[in-house]
Scaffold this motif. Structure first.
Motif, PDB file in Angstrom:
ATOM      1  N   HIS A 251      15.344  54.757 -37.924  1.00  0.00           N
ATOM      2  CA  HIS A 251      15.632  56.345 -37.671  1.00  0.00           C
ATOM      3  C   HIS A 251      15.300  57.180 -36.670  1.00  0.00           C
ATOM      4  CE1 HIS A 251      11.752  57.258 -39.515  1.00  0.00           C
ATOM      5  NE2 HIS A 251      12.089  56.918 -40.683  1.00  0.00           N
ATOM      6  N   GLY A 252      14.409  56.587 -36.150  1.00  0.00           N
ATOM      7  CA  GLY A 252      13.886  56.860 -34.633  1.00  0.00           C
ATOM      8  C   GLY A 252      13.280  57.899 -35.426  1.00  0.00           C
ATOM      9  N   GLY A 253      12.496  59.022 -34.707  1.00  0.00           N
ATOM     10  CA  GLY A 253      11.849  60.619 -34.935  1.00  0.00           C
ATOM     11  C   GLY A 253      11.045  60.729 -33.970  1.00  0.00           C
ATOM     12  N   PHE A 254      10.046  62.069 -33.608  1.00  0.00           N
ATOM     13  CA  PHE A 254       8.842  62.642 -32.942  1.00  0.00           C
ATOM     14  C   PHE A 254       7.727  61.012 -32.980  1.00  0.00           C
ATOM     15  CE2 PHE A 254      11.587  65.883 -33.863  1.00  0.00           C
ATOM     16  CZ  PHE A 254      11.355  66.972 -32.783  1.00  0.00           C
ATOM     17  N   TYR A 255       7.165  61.299 -31.977  1.00  0.00           N
ATOM     18  CA  TYR A 255       6.187  60.915 -31.783  1.00  0.00           C
ATOM     19  C   TYR A 255       5.260  61.449 -31.365  1.00  0.00           C
ATOM     20  CZ  TYR A 255       2.499  58.088 -29.498  1.00  0.00           C
ATOM     21  OH  TYR A 255       1.722  57.680 -29.001  1.00  0.00           O
ATOM     22  N   SER A 256       5.856  63.010 -30.621  1.00  0.00           N
ATOM     23  CA  SER A 256       4.842  64.038 -30.623  1.00  0.00           C
ATOM     24  C   SER A 256       5.653  65.430 -30.584  1.00  0.00           C
ATOM     25  CB  SER A 256       3.570  64.114 -28.967  1.00  0.00           C
ATOM     26  OG  SER A 256       4.532  63.751 -27.835  1.00  0.00           O
ATOM     27  N   THR A 257       5.195  66.541 -30.451  1.00  0.00           N
ATOM     28  CA  THR A 257       6.645  67.635 -30.475  1.00  0.00           C
ATOM     29  C   THR A 257       6.785  67.409 -28.718  1.00  0.00           C
ATOM     30  OG1 THR A 257       4.551  69.035 -29.390  1.00  0.00           O
ATOM     31  CG2 THR A 257       5.038  68.984 -31.605  1.00  0.00           C
ATOM     32  N   GLU A 258       6.488  66.433 -27.560  1.00  0.00           N
ATOM     33  CA  GLU A 258       7.470  66.547 -26.708  1.00  0.00           C
ATOM     34  C   GLU A 258       8.191  65.624 -26.924  1.00  0.00           C
ATOM     35  OE1 GLU A 258       7.085  69.189 -24.266  1.00  0.00           O
ATOM     36  OE2 GLU A 258       5.679  69.902 -26.079  1.00  0.00           O
ATOM     37  N   ILE A 259       7.831  64.399 -27.109  1.00  0.00           N
ATOM     38  CA  ILE A 259       8.799  63.223 -27.028  1.00  0.00           C
ATOM     39  C   ILE A 259       9.921  62.750 -28.869  1.00  0.00           C
ATOM     40  CG2 ILE A 259       8.010  60.776 -26.918  1.00  0.00           C
ATOM     41  CD1 ILE A 259       5.828  61.356 -25.608  1.00  0.00           C
ATOM     42  N   LEU A 260      10.696  62.517 -28.572  1.00  0.00           N
ATOM     43  CA  LEU A 260      11.907  61.738 -29.530  1.00  0.00           C
ATOM     44  C   LEU A 260      11.653  60.552 -29.316  1.00  0.00           C
ATOM     45  CD1 LEU A 260      12.754  62.935 -31.663  1.00  0.00           C
ATOM     46  CD2 LEU A 260      14.572  63.389 -30.750  1.00  0.00           C
ATOM     47  N   LEU A 261      11.544  59.668 -30.234  1.00  0.00           N
ATOM     48  CA  LEU A 261      12.284  58.035 -29.810  1.00  0.00           C
ATOM     49  C   LEU A 261      13.925  58.182 -30.195  1.00  0.00           C
ATOM     50  CD1 LEU A 261       8.614  56.711 -30.481  1.00  0.00           C
ATOM     51  CD2 LEU A 261       9.553  56.513 -27.852  1.00  0.00           C
TER      52      LEU A 261
END
Length: 178
Positions: free
Chosen positions: A103-113
């Protein structure tokens, strides 16, 4: 066959609900485990990792689930370790009637994988599941270059959030609208 996408949990939940209303699926956590017990979920909205921030900075290392028809048994395989112990793999090798959902997702509030749905199998069951996932994502998301992007993810992209395959990747490789 595979489809890559960027999505927040809010983007994915309606799509997963739609998928699960069309097919009776099981989602089984993939990986190497100490025993043959499997962690299985009856629908995509129940995946505990969906709403968590990713602890890995690369899309390829994000959690993956083997997705099969619910009635299909999942086979594990023994993997001998260098120290002589055994681990048990849950993957597509012995489960050809499956797809992989990351599903991927947020690594941080500034990065979406990104996430992906993929299969190495051409069995009718695997192709059916892959087709349903791909079709619903395509209908629910917007195509941006080679990716399908959920509405919330698209808004984040427009606001400057990095949509990237790796937290350590140069921003020149980020998904961009132009």
């Amino acid at each position: 066959m595979q489809r890559y996408f960027y999505a927040t949990p809010n983007d994915l939940l309606p799509a997963l609900d739609h998928i699960d209303s069309e097919l009776q699926l099981a989602y089984v956590l993939m990986g190497l485990f100490d025993d043959e017990a499997q962690t299985t979920y009856a629908n995509g909205s129940m995946l505990p990792t969906l709403a968590e921030s990713l602890s890995v900075g690369s899309a390829i290392s994000s959690p993956g689930y083997l997705v099969t028809e619910r009635s299909m048994p999942i086979r594990t395989r023994e993997v001998q370790q260098n120290d002589g112990s055994k681990k048990y793999a849950v993957d597509q090798l012995l489960n050809p009637n499956s797809i992989v959902f990351q599903h991927g997702g947020f690594y941080s509030t500034e990065i979406l994988l990104p996430g992906r749905v993929a299969t190495v199998s051409d069995t009718p069951a695997a192709m059916k599941i892959q087709r349903v996932f791909s079709t619903i994502l395509a209908k629910s998301f917007t195509r941006v270059k080679a990716y399908w992007v959920g509405q919330e993810a698209l808004a984040l992209l427009q606001q400057g959030t990095r949509l990237t395959v790796g937290a350590d990747s140069s921003s020149e490789f980020d998904l961009k609208l132009n």
